[in-house]
Scaffold this active site. Sequence first.
Site, PDB file in Angstrom:
ATOM      1  N   ARG A 119       0.841  -1.199   0.000  1.00 37.52           N
ATOM      2  CA  ARG A 119       0.000   0.000   0.000  1.00 37.52           C
ATOM      3  C   ARG A 119       0.872   1.244   0.000  1.00 37.52           C
ATOM      4  NH1 ARG A 119      -2.988   0.340   4.724  1.00 37.52           N
ATOM      5  NH2 ARG A 119      -4.288   1.940   3.783  1.00 37.52           N
ATOM      6  N   LYS A 184       2.738  -7.186  12.291  1.00 42.75           N
ATOM      7  CA  LYS A 184       2.098  -7.379  10.984  1.00 42.75           C
ATOM      8  C   LYS A 184       2.360  -8.780  10.421  1.00 42.75           C
ATOM      9  CE  LYS A 184       1.224  -5.128   6.599  1.00 42.75           C
ATOM     10  NZ  LYS A 184       0.931  -3.843   5.984  1.00 42.75           N
ATOM     11  N   ARG A 322       1.061   4.512  19.788  1.00 42.02           N
ATOM     12  CA  ARG A 322       2.331   4.690  20.511  1.00 42.02           C
ATOM     13  C   ARG A 322       2.774   3.351  21.120  1.00 42.02           C
ATOM     14  NH1 ARG A 322       3.803  10.072  23.254  1.00 42.02           N
ATOM     15  NH2 ARG A 322       2.184  10.666  21.802  1.00 42.02           N
TER      16      ARG A 322
HETATM   17  C1  BTN Z   1       0.240  -3.827   2.346  1.00 41.60           C
HETATM   18  O1  BTN Z   1       1.051  -2.935   2.067  1.00 41.60           O
HETATM   19  O2  BTN Z   1      -0.076  -4.067   3.509  1.00 41.60           O
HETATM   20  C2  BTN Z   1      -0.383  -4.648   1.235  1.00 41.60           C
HETATM   21  C3  BTN Z   1       0.568  -5.697   0.719  1.00 41.60           C
HETATM   22  C4  BTN Z   1      -0.014  -6.551  -0.394  1.00 41.60           C
HETATM   23  C5  BTN Z   1       1.039  -7.477  -0.986  1.00 41.60           C
HETATM   24  C6  BTN Z   1       0.441  -8.452  -1.953  1.00 41.60           C
HETATM   25  S1  BTN Z   1       1.527  -9.783  -2.335  1.00 41.60           S
HETATM   26  C7  BTN Z   1       0.449 -10.328  -3.591  1.00 41.60           C
HETATM   27  C8  BTN Z   1      -0.054  -9.093  -4.287  1.00 41.60           C
HETATM   28  N1  BTN Z   1       0.862  -8.682  -5.334  1.00 41.60           N
HETATM   29  C9  BTN Z   1       1.434  -7.513  -5.077  1.00 41.60           C
HETATM   30  O3  BTN Z   1       2.270  -6.943  -5.810  1.00 41.60           O
HETATM   31  N2  BTN Z   1       1.004  -7.035  -3.903  1.00 41.60           N
HETATM   32  C10 BTN Z   1       0.024  -7.914  -3.304  1.00 41.60           C
END
Ligand code: BTN
Length: 327
Positions: A119, A184, A322
Amino acid sequence: MSDIRKLLMLLSDGEFHSGEALGAALGISRAGAWKRLQGLEALDIPVESVKGLGYRLPGGLSLLREDAISAAMSSDARQKLHAVYVVDEIDSTNRFLLDRPVGRREACLAERQTAGRGRRGRVWFSPYGRNLYLSLSWTFHQGVAAVQGLSLAVGVAVAQGLHSLGLSNLSLKWPNDLLWQDRKLGGVLIELSGDAAGECKVVVGIGLNVSMSELPAEQLRTQIGQPWADLKTAGLVCDRNILSAEILNRLVGLLDGYHERGFDHYRTSWQELNAHSGRTVELLTPATSVSGVMLGVTSEGALLLGTELGVREFTGGEISVRGGNDR
Ligand code: BTN
């Protein structure tokens, strides 16, 4: 099939194989096999070599296989998908499906992504064979309005899938990070193309950490840059093919009925998984930051914050806590 994949398939049983036998199976010389074994090290796949015995992957390796995924999928999900692509290496599984023709319902999974998308333009760390990089494309005929809140609902579907496989203590960070003990575990990236008011293609991308602890700590620190967890640490050991099938089953069910149900159908489940319910959080947007108590989400998936100025709704931004997960 790439030479690396062929080699990994030969070594996936975790048993010792001589350089000669590997070379013969690949149709190359013993020196050629040695060179390719070195290639595995460059992908951070640990190869053990013992004089007189040969080479092995300690613990073996379970590779993604289209037939194994299809066999573990429900017949309903299988019938609703036109194709499941399993590739060894790709820039991004989301990018691949975005470039495919509209109207097809397809899944793409990769062992490794060279330009995995996260993201907000971030790179999603995608080392070989350790995690899940899965995308699913779907066509909606009702325009983008029909997919409001979808990314939150995807978080619920994945969390429920993982729960059904035995994982507990999972939570969701608005809008759609999967957390385990505030770290995460996975993320969701939804990308759209087509007509905003008519036929549009939605690509749902999921990155899920499965087993990364064996990688060098320094690499993990620099590539991930935030507290993280993987399924292995969280106590769930599951074949990635089974995991993929479980997630695909859930996503197909979700996407198939979403234009009728909308996010409201998943709202209570989302709130039950809310990692920050009742906690004071900071919402960071490119322009400003707002502090408030996390009250939940609206029926469209917007964040509800109790602030000094009363209850406010937000549709964008990132939550920061925090002393907690900070991205
Ligand atoms: C985030 O930033 O939290 C979202 C990450 C999403 C990653 C997945 S891996 C499969 C799909 N292909 C990508 O290029 N991105 C998503």
